[in-house]
Design an enzyme around this catalytic site. Structure first.
Site, PDB file in Angstrom:
ATOM      1  N   GLN A  37       0.846  -1.198   0.000  1.00 44.42           N
ATOM      2  CA  GLN A  37       0.000   0.000   0.000  1.00 44.42           C
ATOM      3  C   GLN A  37       0.875   1.238   0.000  1.00 44.42           C
ATOM      4  O   GLN A  37       1.949   1.250   0.615  1.00 44.42           O
ATOM      5  CB  GLN A  37      -0.855   0.021   1.268  1.00 44.42           C
ATOM      6  CG  GLN A  37      -1.787  -1.180   1.348  1.00 44.42           C
ATOM      7  CD  GLN A  37      -2.625  -1.187   2.613  1.00 44.42           C
ATOM      8  OE1 GLN A  37      -2.097  -1.136   3.713  1.00 44.42           O
ATOM      9  NE2 GLN A  37      -3.928  -1.269   2.462  1.00 44.42           N
ATOM     10  N   HIS A  67       0.318  -4.837   2.548  1.00 46.41           N
ATOM     11  CA  HIS A  67      -1.121  -5.102   2.679  1.00 46.41           C
ATOM     12  C   HIS A  67      -1.308  -6.602   2.965  1.00 46.41           C
ATOM     13  O   HIS A  67      -1.941  -6.969   3.936  1.00 46.41           O
ATOM     14  CB  HIS A  67      -1.839  -4.681   1.390  1.00 46.41           C
ATOM     15  CG  HIS A  67      -3.331  -4.865   1.434  1.00 46.41           C
ATOM     16  ND1 HIS A  67      -4.200  -4.255   0.563  1.00 46.41           N
ATOM     17  CD2 HIS A  67      -4.127  -5.625   2.226  1.00 46.41           C
ATOM     18  CE1 HIS A  67      -5.444  -4.609   0.838  1.00 46.41           C
ATOM     19  NE2 HIS A  67      -5.429  -5.445   1.846  1.00 46.41           N
ATOM     20  N   PHE A 121      -6.048  -6.125  11.546  1.00 51.54           N
ATOM     21  CA  PHE A 121      -5.730  -6.236  10.117  1.00 51.54           C
ATOM     22  C   PHE A 121      -4.973  -7.539   9.836  1.00 51.54           C
ATOM     23  O   PHE A 121      -5.254  -8.258   8.878  1.00 51.54           O
ATOM     24  CB  PHE A 121      -4.887  -5.002   9.775  1.00 51.54           C
ATOM     25  CG  PHE A 121      -4.428  -4.886   8.348  1.00 51.54           C
ATOM     26  CD1 PHE A 121      -5.239  -5.227   7.286  1.00 51.54           C
ATOM     27  CD2 PHE A 121      -3.154  -4.378   8.068  1.00 51.54           C
ATOM     28  CE1 PHE A 121      -4.801  -5.076   5.976  1.00 51.54           C
ATOM     29  CE2 PHE A 121      -2.711  -4.221   6.769  1.00 51.54           C
ATOM     30  CZ  PHE A 121      -3.537  -4.580   5.719  1.00 51.54           C
ATOM     31  N   HIS A 124      -7.177 -10.557   9.684  1.00 49.57           N
ATOM     32  CA  HIS A 124      -7.934 -10.571   8.426  1.00 49.57           C
ATOM     33  C   HIS A 124      -7.087 -11.170   7.300  1.00 49.57           C
ATOM     34  O   HIS A 124      -7.543 -12.033   6.554  1.00 49.57           O
ATOM     35  CB  HIS A 124      -8.344  -9.135   8.085  1.00 49.57           C
ATOM     36  CG  HIS A 124      -8.872  -8.953   6.700  1.00 49.57           C
ATOM     37  ND1 HIS A 124     -10.187  -9.200   6.370  1.00 49.57           N
ATOM     38  CD2 HIS A 124      -8.266  -8.564   5.552  1.00 49.57           C
ATOM     39  CE1 HIS A 124     -10.361  -8.967   5.074  1.00 49.57           C
ATOM     40  NE2 HIS A 124      -9.214  -8.575   4.557  1.00 49.57           N
ATOM     41  N   GLU A 125      -5.859 -10.700   7.194  1.00 47.12           N
ATOM     42  CA  GLU A 125      -5.008 -11.148   6.080  1.00 47.12           C
ATOM     43  C   GLU A 125      -4.664 -12.634   6.191  1.00 47.12           C
ATOM     44  O   GLU A 125      -4.721 -13.360   5.209  1.00 47.12           O
ATOM     45  CB  GLU A 125      -3.735 -10.293   6.003  1.00 47.12           C
ATOM     46  CG  GLU A 125      -4.008  -8.851   5.567  1.00 47.12           C
ATOM     47  CD  GLU A 125      -4.644  -8.751   4.179  1.00 47.12           C
ATOM     48  OE1 GLU A 125      -4.180  -9.427   3.249  1.00 47.12           O
ATOM     49  OE2 GLU A 125      -5.630  -8.005   4.033  1.00 47.12           O
ATOM     50  N   LYS A 128      -7.938 -14.791   5.659  1.00 42.98           N
ATOM     51  CA  LYS A 128      -8.472 -14.755   4.290  1.00 42.98           C
ATOM     52  C   LYS A 128      -7.488 -15.355   3.279  1.00 42.98           C
ATOM     53  O   LYS A 128      -7.886 -16.121   2.411  1.00 42.98           O
ATOM     54  CB  LYS A 128      -8.796 -13.307   3.922  1.00 42.98           C
ATOM     55  CG  LYS A 128      -9.439 -13.148   2.553  1.00 42.98           C
ATOM     56  CD  LYS A 128      -9.914 -11.714   2.325  1.00 42.98           C
ATOM     57  CE  LYS A 128     -10.411 -11.521   0.897  1.00 42.98           C
ATOM     58  NZ  LYS A 128     -10.731 -10.114   0.615  1.00 42.98           N
ATOM     59  N   HIS A 129      -6.229 -14.986   3.387  1.00 49.21           N
ATOM     60  CA  HIS A 129      -5.250 -15.378   2.361  1.00 49.21           C
ATOM     61  C   HIS A 129      -4.269 -16.457   2.841  1.00 49.21           C
ATOM     62  O   HIS A 129      -3.908 -17.348   2.090  1.00 49.21           O
ATOM     63  CB  HIS A 129      -4.449 -14.151   1.900  1.00 49.21           C
ATOM     64  CG  HIS A 129      -5.323 -13.043   1.386  1.00 49.21           C
ATOM     65  ND1 HIS A 129      -5.927 -13.092   0.156  1.00 49.21           N
ATOM     66  CD2 HIS A 129      -5.701 -11.859   1.934  1.00 49.21           C
ATOM     67  CE1 HIS A 129      -6.637 -11.983  -0.042  1.00 49.21           C
ATOM     68  NE2 HIS A 129      -6.520 -11.224   1.035  1.00 49.21           N
TER      69      HIS A 129
HETATM   70  P1  AMP Z   1      -8.217  -7.699   1.474  1.00 46.30           P
HETATM   71  O1  AMP Z   1      -7.614  -6.664   2.316  1.00 46.30           O
HETATM   72  O2  AMP Z   1      -7.401  -8.901   1.402  1.00 46.30           O
HETATM   73  O3  AMP Z   1      -9.643  -7.985   1.884  1.00 46.30           O
HETATM   74  O4  AMP Z   1      -8.298  -7.112  -0.002  1.00 46.30           O
HETATM   75  C1  AMP Z   1      -8.817  -5.861  -0.280  1.00 46.30           C
HETATM   76  C2  AMP Z   1      -9.291  -5.825  -1.701  1.00 46.30           C
HETATM   77  O5  AMP Z   1      -8.258  -6.267  -2.573  1.00 46.30           O
HETATM   78  C3  AMP Z   1     -10.449  -6.765  -1.956  1.00 46.30           C
HETATM   79  O6  AMP Z   1     -11.677  -6.159  -1.735  1.00 46.30           O
HETATM   80  C4  AMP Z   1     -10.255  -7.148  -3.403  1.00 46.30           C
HETATM   81  O7  AMP Z   1     -10.808  -6.184  -4.281  1.00 46.30           O
HETATM   82  C5  AMP Z   1      -8.758  -7.109  -3.585  1.00 46.30           C
HETATM   83  N1  AMP Z   1      -8.164  -8.427  -3.410  1.00 46.30           N
HETATM   84  C6  AMP Z   1      -8.196  -9.203  -2.310  1.00 46.30           C
HETATM   85  N2  AMP Z   1      -7.536 -10.363  -2.509  1.00 46.30           N
HETATM   86  C7  AMP Z   1      -7.053 -10.307  -3.767  1.00 46.30           C
HETATM   87  C8  AMP Z   1      -6.270 -11.185  -4.560  1.00 46.30           C
HETATM   88  N3  AMP Z   1      -5.847 -12.343  -4.056  1.00 46.30           N
HETATM   89  N4  AMP Z   1      -5.934 -10.805  -5.807  1.00 46.30           N
HETATM   90  C9  AMP Z   1      -6.350  -9.630  -6.292  1.00 46.30           C
HETATM   91  N5  AMP Z   1      -7.093  -8.751  -5.608  1.00 46.30           N
HETATM   92  C10 AMP Z   1      -7.456  -9.075  -4.360  1.00 46.30           C
END
Ligand code: AMP
Length: 266
Positions: A37, A67, A121, A124-125, A128-129
């Protein structure tokens, strides 16, 4: 680095073990995006301050911050919330100084989490990921270590400075120059997301063995990106004036909250 030191263990060599998805199975990801970011763009909208918000530090942030490390698919989609976990800050104690420095939240509100409501935060990351990052990353500490290692190894702020692309107010750079500078220094095309002509986010992409690769830059990228986030031909890397948290001016404003948190305002 911790990656080099072997924290990844043998996970890299393992073949596809589909993560146990919640609801439905999600297949193994294709590549990683390290999403960064630009605080100058995000923090210029800060109206309320609190201790966790990196925008509220007394010195403006002039470097990209992390991010997240995102597992992505080659078709422009991505898996999310693949496994139940409960975020445990105690496991991150060795990384806390680096997380605070390089991976601050740029907002006051807490973030939604996949399984436990709302949280920091970082929760969340990783929920989710991080939970979709197998077979490369298997647990919380490894997830954050990998992201911080990549961030420090490929310092985008320095790469741009080497090309004379610097934080500035007013000055604009050709989008193509920014992309070429990163391509040259990093070895892969970045994805750049803008807000009103300012860089909001820059993503570097990596193969599953953490080597630089191109991000998706054509239609697959734009499929999931609102028009307002597309970058124009000339872009800027703005700075901002921090709203400083000083005790003498703190006041609690309950109605500013949309999620049960109280915000401090000066
Ligand atoms: P996040 O903070 O992970 O929720 O992501 C914030 C925003 O980034 C989301 O609302 C999506 O538009 C975009 N985003 C999230 N994950 C991905 C990803 N793996 N690849 C591309 N864009 C993403």
């Amino acid at each position: 680095s911790l990656v080099a030191a072997g924290l990844f263990g043998t996970g890299l060599a393992r073949s596809s073990v589909a993560p146990a998805a919640v609801g439905k199975e999600q297949r193994e990801f294709d590549y990683f995006a390290l999403a960064l970011q630009w605080p100058g763009t995000i923090c210029s909208s800060t109206r309320h301050c609190c201790a966790v918000n990196g925008c509220c530090r007394s010195e403006a942030l002039h470097t990209f911050t992390i991010h997240g490390l995102w597992p992505d698919y080659d078709d422009g989609t991505w898996p999310s919330c693949c496994r139940h976990t409960s975020f445990d800050m105690d496991k991150l104690t060795p990384l806390k100084p680096a997380l605070d420095k390089y991976w601050p939240s740029l907002y006051c509100s807490s973030s939604s989490t996949c399984f436990s409501g709302r949280g920091p935060f970082w929760a969340h990351e990783v929920e989710k990921h991080g939970t979709c990052s197998a077979p490369v990353v298997h647990e919380e500490l490894q997830y954050f270590t990998a992201a911080i290692d990549l961030y420090l190894k490929y310092n985008v702020t320095e790469m741009l400075a080497t090309g004379d692309i610097l934080v500035s107010n007013g000055k604009e750079y050709a989008l193509s120059d920014v992309i070429d500078t990163i391509k040259h220094a990093f070895g892969g095309s970045p994805q750049i997301i803008c807000k009103k002509g300012s860089v909001e986010e820059l993503r570097l992409c990596f193969t599953k063995d953490l080597k630089p690769r191109d991000c998706l830059t054509t239609s697959a990228m734009y499929k999931n990106l609102s028009k307002s986030k597309h970058c124009p031909k000339k872009i800027s890397l703005p700075t901002y004036d921090p709203i400083v948290l000083t005790n003498s001016t703190l006041e609690i404003v309950p109605e500013a909250s949309d999620n049960g948190l109280y915000f401090y305002t000066s």
